[in-house]
Design a protein around this motif. Structure first.
Motif, PDB file in Angstrom:
ATOM      1  N   ASP A  11      51.825  70.419 -67.714  1.00  0.00           N
ATOM      2  CA  ASP A  11      51.331  70.823 -69.077  1.00  0.00           C
ATOM      3  C   ASP A  11      51.863  70.077 -70.259  1.00  0.00           C
ATOM      4  O   ASP A  11      51.051  70.044 -71.075  1.00  0.00           O
ATOM      5  CB  ASP A  11      52.035  72.191 -69.268  1.00  0.00           C
ATOM      6  N   ASN A  12      52.859  69.270 -70.273  1.00  0.00           N
ATOM      7  CA  ASN A  12      53.338  68.684 -71.303  1.00  0.00           C
ATOM      8  C   ASN A  12      53.413  67.073 -71.153  1.00  0.00           C
ATOM      9  O   ASN A  12      53.586  66.534 -72.269  1.00  0.00           O
ATOM     10  CB  ASN A  12      54.732  69.050 -71.633  1.00  0.00           C
TER      11      ASN A  12
ATOM     12  N   LYS B 182      54.923  72.025 -62.862  1.00  0.00           N
ATOM     13  CA  LYS B 182      54.178  72.772 -63.716  1.00  0.00           C
ATOM     14  C   LYS B 182      54.543  72.600 -65.439  1.00  0.00           C
ATOM     15  O   LYS B 182      53.325  71.936 -65.956  1.00  0.00           O
ATOM     16  CB  LYS B 182      54.282  74.207 -63.552  1.00  0.00           C
ATOM     17  N   TYR B 183      55.783  72.109 -65.608  1.00  0.00           N
ATOM     18  CA  TYR B 183      56.112  71.779 -67.016  1.00  0.00           C
ATOM     19  C   TYR B 183      55.704  70.379 -67.271  1.00  0.00           C
ATOM     20  O   TYR B 183      54.793  70.147 -68.320  1.00  0.00           O
ATOM     21  CB  TYR B 183      57.573  71.660 -67.044  1.00  0.00           C
TER      22      TYR B 183
ATOM     23  N   ASN C  55      51.539  63.702 -65.417  1.00  0.00           N
ATOM     24  CA  ASN C  55      52.149  64.465 -64.624  1.00  0.00           C
ATOM     25  C   ASN C  55      53.252  63.734 -63.587  1.00  0.00           C
ATOM     26  O   ASN C  55      53.500  62.586 -63.689  1.00  0.00           O
ATOM     27  CB  ASN C  55      51.183  65.005 -63.730  1.00  0.00           C
TER      28      ASN C  55
ATOM     29  N   THR D  33      47.123  65.797 -58.442  1.00  0.00           N
ATOM     30  CA  THR D  33      47.526  64.941 -59.595  1.00  0.00           C
ATOM     31  C   THR D  33      47.948  63.494 -59.701  1.00  0.00           C
ATOM     32  O   THR D  33      48.223  62.875 -60.322  1.00  0.00           O
ATOM     33  CB  THR D  33      48.674  65.769 -60.262  1.00  0.00           C
TER      34      THR D  33
ATOM     35  N   THR E  55      54.140  79.903 -60.857  1.00  0.00           N
ATOM     36  CA  THR E  55      54.727  79.097 -61.833  1.00  0.00           C
ATOM     37  C   THR E  55      54.227  79.505 -63.309  1.00  0.00           C
ATOM     38  O   THR E  55      54.604  78.692 -64.172  1.00  0.00           O
ATOM     39  CB  THR E  55      54.703  77.615 -61.453  1.00  0.00           C
TER      40      THR E  55
ATOM     41  N   TYR F 264      54.240  80.762 -66.688  1.00  0.00           N
ATOM     42  CA  TYR F 264      55.366  81.270 -67.761  1.00  0.00           C
ATOM     43  C   TYR F 264      54.786  81.040 -69.076  1.00  0.00           C
ATOM     44  O   TYR F 264      53.694  80.406 -69.510  1.00  0.00           O
ATOM     45  CB  TYR F 264      56.475  80.028 -67.738  1.00  0.00           C
TER      46      TYR F 264
ATOM     47  N   GLU G 296      59.041  77.588 -72.441  1.00  0.00           N
ATOM     48  CA  GLU G 296      60.117  76.899 -71.689  1.00  0.00           C
ATOM     49  C   GLU G 296      61.167  76.353 -72.879  1.00  0.00           C
ATOM     50  O   GLU G 296      60.684  76.308 -74.064  1.00  0.00           O
ATOM     51  CB  GLU G 296      59.677  75.452 -70.864  1.00  0.00           C
TER      52      GLU G 296
END
Lengths: 177, 424
Positions: A160-161, A156-157, A54, B279, B301, B303, B306
């Protein structure tokens, strides 16, 4: 013999067993080394490969543009980055970045990610600037986004990834990670 | 009978004399002759024995799993004053002596603030008090897989009773916090009319708070500064290491070696920033709150998908000069098309300028962007702009934007499918 002579003899014999065992141990004892530590190779690396699960942006209070958020990280020194003699490509997760400026000892890249809702409509677009400085003693990595929405979506991206950023040397036969 | 008794007595006396001799030799050797022996234990990487032996793992996976040090720390100093000071230390160890990855376990401690050794009060403690002592000012977390952490009562307590199994030279060892700090105070004795200062030995049984504070001090004073680095720390004053004896199935204590030194790698992350979000924690939790965030995040946020957006310009295209049209046609070479095929979910916009590096660009070449998915094509400039046969065929182009001074000339099957034209 008197009774106390027996006691002394028994005590001496018992004591000698203890002393004998310890004498044997002490005579046989040797200095030893268990294991080894070698962290010399942990202070530089052949190429840049940064990965994390993250990424958190902090407000840059010194930035010229208000609402600028940065993520900065000092990484290990990269041994022989030299864009004057070699060609490189920059890869973020599975994407090869095109909008990239590669200098002798630095890399600057711009990325843009669009986010869509469940109806397929564009919810948010986020720009992120990447800068990598290959210094003599360390490598400095910096990601910059502007705007709270962009920050929130990019965090957030990456949550998640994950993030895998690579600067890969392009050699004639292919690429060298 | 008397003869036997006499012989037995003589034997006993002889035996006692020999025993006395052994005692004297031991005393002489121990106090006068004995050489010093030094034992050194190096605690390095704690990756399971099966990880590198496994044929199922790719080299990339082995690279990913290659690091697991006994002590790993995370220190957000908040020197930039944009978060909170956060200090974390975790111990990676094994739950059994097989030293395989399915016996992994990690236990960690977290402190919200800047803990220094000087903050800890040196007080005399009894052994029983010290053995089970855990500081209330720290939060503790536990994991068996390195991914999910929990901080409840089912975790491994970090006190002096806890002993961990670690790997040294691919052999099992036990490590336990056993160190003490002793100091002497003096007390005037009434029976000597307060003239004699009676020495009193005080013992402090170290706990994990002391180890924690010293590790943070080591990080704070490292010469590399902020970043991710490795240092070797001397744990001799704190921990005892015992080797596992395969024959007896026990961990054997070394009470013969005079000086035992225990060194361990401490891997750490030292950050100039403050911690803002859970985190950033090693455990994914701050103050027992997995959703900890200093910024009130009221932005939704959520979604579905992407898309990485690529804006390709003239510099990314291949140029072909045409004498007939007296200008250059752009296209995308096969290698670049292949690159995009390998990248999932991309959105490509093309921007073509009719004047590029003193070259006159007059259009898109035959099959120039055929089968290459495009979202928006923007053409800027003046004059006629040719889209030769199948230039954008099966490109699924959504929008074509062009300057008002431009005239688009479409060749055969230059574009198929629906799109929107916009004059800019």
């Amino acid at each position: 013999m008197k009774w106390y002579v027996y006691v002394i003899c028994v005590v001496l014999i018992i004591a000698s067993v203890f002393c004998g065992i310890n004498l044997y141990k002490e005579i046989k004892a040797e200095s030893y080394i268990n294991g080894q530590i070698d962290i010399t190779n942990r202070f530089s690396q052949e190429s840049l490969c940064y990965s994390a699960t993250n990424l958190v942006f902090n407000l840059d209070t010194y930035a010229d543009v208000p609402d600028t958020y940065v993520f900065e990280q000092s990484l290990l020194k990269v041994d022989d980055f030299n864009a004057e003699k070699k060609n490189y490509q920059v890869k973020l997760n599975n994407y090869i970045l095109f909008d990239v400026q590669i200098n002798a000892g630095s890399v600057f890249a711009n990325t843009h990610i669009d986010f869509y809702d469940t109806n397929g409509e564009l919810t948010q677009g986020a720009d992120m600037k990447i800068s990598i400085l290959f210094l003599s003693d360390k490598t400095q990595l910096k990601f910059v986004v502007v705007g709270q929405e962009s920050r929130a979506f990019m965090e957030k991206y990456f949550a998640d990834n994950g993030i895998r950023l690579q600067v890969i040397e392009i050699i004639e036969e292919g690429v060298k990670a | 009978m008397d003869l036997f008794k006499t012989i037995a007595n003589v034997c006993l006396v002889l035996l006692a004399l020999i025993a006395g001799g052994v005692c004297c030799v031991y005393g002489y050797y121990h106090f006068c002759v004995k050489d010093i022996t030094i034992g050194t234990n190096y605690v390095d990487n704690q990756v399971g024995l099966d990880v590198f032996a496994s044929d199922d793992l790719t080299e990339e996976q082995k690279h990913e799993f290659e690091e697991r040090y006994f002590m790993e720390a995370n220190f957000f100093s908040n020197d930039k004053e944009n978060g909170i000071v956060l200090q974390e230390l975790k111990f990676n160890y094994f739950t059994d002596y097989t030293l395989t990855s399915n016996a992994y376990r990690s236990t960690g401690m977290q402190f919200l603030g800047d803990l220094k050794q000087s903050d800890l009060v040196i007080t005399k403690t009894t052994k029983n008090e010290a053995q089970k002592y855990e500081s209330n000012s720290l939060s503790y977390y536990d994991t068996t897989n390195g991914v999910t952490w929990e901080g409840n009562k089912l975790r491994t307590p970090l006190n002096r009773d806890a002993s961990f199994i670690i790997k040294i030279d691919n052999r099992a060892f036990e490590i336990q916090l056993t160190g003490t700090y002793e100091w002497t105070t003096h007390k005037r004795s009434w029976w000597s009319l307060w003239l004699y200062n009676q020495p009193i030995t005080n013992i402090l049984y170290y706990n994990y708070l002391n180890v924690f504070a010293d590790c943070m001090q080591a990080i704070r004073t490292n010469n590399q500064g902020y970043g991710d680095y490795y240092i070797t720390v001397d744990l001799s004053q704190y921990f005892t290491i015992r080797e596992y004896d395969l024959e007896s199935g026990k961990f054997k204590e070394d009470n013969v070696t005079d000086i035992i030194k225990n060194y361990s790698v401490l891997k750490f992350h030292y950050d100039e920033n403050g911690a803002r979000n859970s985190t950033q924690s090693t455990f994914g939790i701050i103050d027992c709150d997995p959703k900890y965030d200093l910024i009130q995040n009221d932005i939704d946020t959520t979604y579905w998908q992407e898309r990485m957006v690529y804006n390709l310009t003239d510099k990314d295209f291949t140029l072909r000069y045409s004498e007939v049209y007296d200008g250059y046609f752009v296209s995308l070479n096969i290698d670049t098309k292949k690159l995009f095929e390998e990248m999932p979910r991309v959105k490509v916009n093309l921007k073509i300028d009719t004047s590029y590096n003193d070259k006159k660009v007059v259009g898109i070449d035959y099959n120039g962007f055929e089968n290459f998915e495009i979202d928006t094509l923007t053409v800027q400039g003046t004059g006629k702009f040719y889209l030769l046969d199948k230039a954008l065929y099966d490109s699924k182009v959504q929008t074509i934007k062009y300057s008002s001074g431009l005239i688009l000339d479409f060749g055969k099957d230059a574009v198929n499918g629906e799109y929107v034209e916009m004059v800019i």
